[in-house]
Design a protein around this motif. Structure first.
Motif, PDB file in Angstrom:
ATOM      1  N   ARG A 104     -15.906 -17.312  45.179  1.00  0.00           N
ATOM      2  CA  ARG A 104     -14.605 -16.956  45.433  1.00  0.00           C
ATOM      3  C   ARG A 104     -14.649 -15.587  45.585  1.00  0.00           C
ATOM      4  N   CYS A 105     -14.685 -15.025  46.903  1.00  0.00           N
ATOM      5  CA  CYS A 105     -14.297 -13.601  47.030  1.00  0.00           C
ATOM      6  C   CYS A 105     -13.008 -13.113  48.013  1.00  0.00           C
ATOM      7  N   MET A 106     -12.283 -12.551  47.332  1.00  0.00           N
ATOM      8  CA  MET A 106     -10.998 -11.984  47.930  1.00  0.00           C
ATOM      9  C   MET A 106     -10.806 -10.808  48.080  1.00  0.00           C
ATOM     10  N   GLY A 107     -10.095 -10.089  48.865  1.00  0.00           N
ATOM     11  CA  GLY A 107     -10.084  -8.895  49.172  1.00  0.00           C
ATOM     12  C   GLY A 107      -8.323  -8.486  49.754  1.00  0.00           C
ATOM     13  N   TRP A 108      -8.226  -7.256  49.718  1.00  0.00           N
ATOM     14  CA  TRP A 108      -7.196  -6.507  50.343  1.00  0.00           C
ATOM     15  C   TRP A 108      -7.536  -5.712  51.512  1.00  0.00           C
ATOM     16  N   PHE A 109      -6.736  -5.810  52.637  1.00  0.00           N
ATOM     17  CA  PHE A 109      -7.148  -4.825  53.641  1.00  0.00           C
ATOM     18  C   PHE A 109      -5.857  -4.252  54.146  1.00  0.00           C
ATOM     19  N   ARG A 110      -5.890  -3.270  54.797  1.00  0.00           N
ATOM     20  CA  ARG A 110      -4.709  -2.629  55.383  1.00  0.00           C
ATOM     21  C   ARG A 110      -4.924  -2.219  57.031  1.00  0.00           C
ATOM     22  N   GLN A 111      -4.091  -2.047  57.803  1.00  0.00           N
ATOM     23  CA  GLN A 111      -4.063  -1.563  58.788  1.00  0.00           C
ATOM     24  C   GLN A 111      -2.572  -0.966  59.237  1.00  0.00           C
ATOM     25  N   ALA A 112      -2.800   0.504  59.616  1.00  0.00           N
ATOM     26  CA  ALA A 112      -1.595   1.277  59.902  1.00  0.00           C
ATOM     27  C   ALA A 112      -1.732   1.214  61.437  1.00  0.00           C
ATOM     28  N   PRO A 113      -0.397   1.478  62.073  1.00  0.00           N
ATOM     29  CA  PRO A 113      -0.554   1.594  63.695  1.00  0.00           C
ATOM     30  C   PRO A 113      -1.315   2.332  64.337  1.00  0.00           C
ATOM     31  N   GLY A 114      -2.147   1.841  65.297  1.00  0.00           N
ATOM     32  CA  GLY A 114      -3.067   2.491  66.101  1.00  0.00           C
ATOM     33  C   GLY A 114      -4.320   2.826  65.395  1.00  0.00           C
ATOM     34  N   LYS A 115      -4.440   2.274  64.183  1.00  0.00           N
ATOM     35  CA  LYS A 115      -5.773   2.277  63.616  1.00  0.00           C
ATOM     36  C   LYS A 115      -6.416   0.819  63.252  1.00  0.00           C
ATOM     37  N   GLU A 116      -7.914   0.968  63.091  1.00  0.00           N
ATOM     38  CA  GLU A 116      -8.429  -0.317  62.810  1.00  0.00           C
ATOM     39  C   GLU A 116      -8.277  -0.729  61.292  1.00  0.00           C
ATOM     40  N   ARG A 117      -8.273  -1.975  61.184  1.00  0.00           N
ATOM     41  CA  ARG A 117      -8.001  -2.754  59.752  1.00  0.00           C
ATOM     42  C   ARG A 117      -9.048  -2.240  58.779  1.00  0.00           C
ATOM     43  N   GLU A 162       0.174   8.353  53.622  1.00  0.00           N
ATOM     44  CA  GLU A 162      -1.064   7.592  54.418  1.00  0.00           C
ATOM     45  C   GLU A 162      -1.420   6.394  53.968  1.00  0.00           C
ATOM     46  N   ASP A 163      -0.784   5.962  52.781  1.00  0.00           N
ATOM     47  CA  ASP A 163      -1.216   4.474  52.411  1.00  0.00           C
ATOM     48  C   ASP A 163      -0.186   3.430  53.369  1.00  0.00           C
ATOM     49  N   THR A 164       0.743   4.107  54.001  1.00  0.00           N
ATOM     50  CA  THR A 164       1.560   3.414  54.767  1.00  0.00           C
ATOM     51  C   THR A 164       0.792   2.446  55.728  1.00  0.00           C
ATOM     52  N   ALA A 165       1.020   0.967  55.743  1.00  0.00           N
ATOM     53  CA  ALA A 165       0.351   0.157  56.571  1.00  0.00           C
ATOM     54  C   ALA A 165       0.706  -1.371  56.259  1.00  0.00           C
ATOM     55  N   MET A 166       0.265  -1.948  57.106  1.00  0.00           N
ATOM     56  CA  MET A 166       0.271  -3.578  56.792  1.00  0.00           C
ATOM     57  C   MET A 166      -0.714  -3.875  55.886  1.00  0.00           C
ATOM     58  N   TYR A 167      -0.527  -4.383  54.843  1.00  0.00           N
ATOM     59  CA  TYR A 167      -1.446  -5.057  53.955  1.00  0.00           C
ATOM     60  C   TYR A 167      -1.660  -6.475  54.110  1.00  0.00           C
ATOM     61  N   TYR A 168      -2.936  -6.727  54.224  1.00  0.00           N
ATOM     62  CA  TYR A 168      -3.431  -8.277  54.278  1.00  0.00           C
ATOM     63  C   TYR A 168      -4.512  -8.655  53.002  1.00  0.00           C
ATOM     64  N   CYS A 169      -4.118  -9.848  52.665  1.00  0.00           N
ATOM     65  CA  CYS A 169      -5.062 -10.444  51.804  1.00  0.00           C
ATOM     66  C   CYS A 169      -5.968 -11.519  52.501  1.00  0.00           C
ATOM     67  N   ALA A 170      -7.068 -11.441  52.052  1.00  0.00           N
ATOM     68  CA  ALA A 170      -8.194 -12.235  52.850  1.00  0.00           C
ATOM     69  C   ALA A 170      -9.088 -12.741  51.838  1.00  0.00           C
ATOM     70  N   ALA A 171      -9.896 -13.913  52.140  1.00  0.00           N
ATOM     71  CA  ALA A 171     -10.818 -14.571  51.316  1.00  0.00           C
ATOM     72  C   ALA A 171     -11.906 -14.865  52.359  1.00  0.00           C
ATOM     73  N   THR A 172     -13.086 -14.992  51.605  1.00  0.00           N
ATOM     74  CA  THR A 172     -14.351 -15.463  52.748  1.00  0.00           C
ATOM     75  C   THR A 172     -14.640 -16.906  52.158  1.00  0.00           C
ATOM     76  N   ASP A 173     -15.594 -17.539  52.996  1.00  0.00           N
ATOM     77  CA  ASP A 173     -16.164 -18.757  52.533  1.00  0.00           C
ATOM     78  C   ASP A 173     -17.391 -18.651  51.519  1.00  0.00           C
ATOM     79  N   GLY A 174     -17.661 -17.475  51.132  1.00  0.00           N
ATOM     80  CA  GLY A 174     -18.555 -17.169  49.952  1.00  0.00           C
ATOM     81  C   GLY A 174     -19.858 -16.667  50.729  1.00  0.00           C
ATOM     82  N   HIS A 175     -19.834 -16.360  52.055  1.00  0.00           N
ATOM     83  CA  HIS A 175     -21.370 -15.938  52.558  1.00  0.00           C
ATOM     84  C   HIS A 175     -21.354 -14.379  52.646  1.00  0.00           C
ATOM     85  N   TYR A 176     -20.405 -13.671  52.092  1.00  0.00           N
ATOM     86  CA  TYR A 176     -20.025 -12.284  52.019  1.00  0.00           C
ATOM     87  C   TYR A 176     -18.833 -12.030  51.275  1.00  0.00           C
TER      88      TYR A 176
END
Length: 123
Positions: free
Chosen positions: A32-45, A88-102
């Motif tokens: 079980r690997c889970m993480g938080w990511f964020r993406q601001a307008p005009g920037k990469e996730r 600079e922390d302003t962004a859309m924040y996403y939760c994500a999970a992997t199938d265990g390979h990474y």
């Protein structure tokens, strides 16, 4: 079917705090690997923080010492405590999970994503 649902975003003043939550259902990966990511307008996730199945964590340099990732005891909810927030922390924040390979900080390694929750920090 894996379902990730984020909550807890909002608008705060610089220096304030927010706690994001991610409720996971149907997630049965052996690692079980889970993480938080964020993406601001005009920037990469970008990766913010990751929680591995052995309890280890890693953070982006930009949030170290300010953000804390955690998981509840039944491992169905992932949290991100965000303190000393900056504009600079302003962004859309996403939760994500992997199938265990990474289990790292790169978004392309993740298989499942939530819909995101907006965080806005005013100066």
């Amino acid at each position: 079917q894996v379902l990730l649902v984020e909550s807890g975003g909002g608008s705060v003043q610089a220096g304030g705090s927010l706690r994001l939550s991610c409720a996971a259902s149907g997630y049965t990966s052996s690692r079980r690997c889970m993480g938080w990511f964020r993406q601001a307008p005009g920037k990469e996730r970008e990766g913010v923080a990751v929680f591995d199945s052995d309890g280890s964590t890693r953070y982006a340099d930009s949030v170290k010492g300010r953000f804390t990732i955690a998981q509840d005891n039944n491992r169905n909810t992932l949290y991100l405590q965000m303190n000393s927030l900056k504009p600079e922390d302003t962004a859309m924040y996403y939760c994500a999970a992997t199938d265990g390979h990474y289990c790292g900080m790169l978004s392309y390694g993740y298989d499942y994503w939530g819909q995101g929750t907006q965080v806005t920090v005013a100066s």
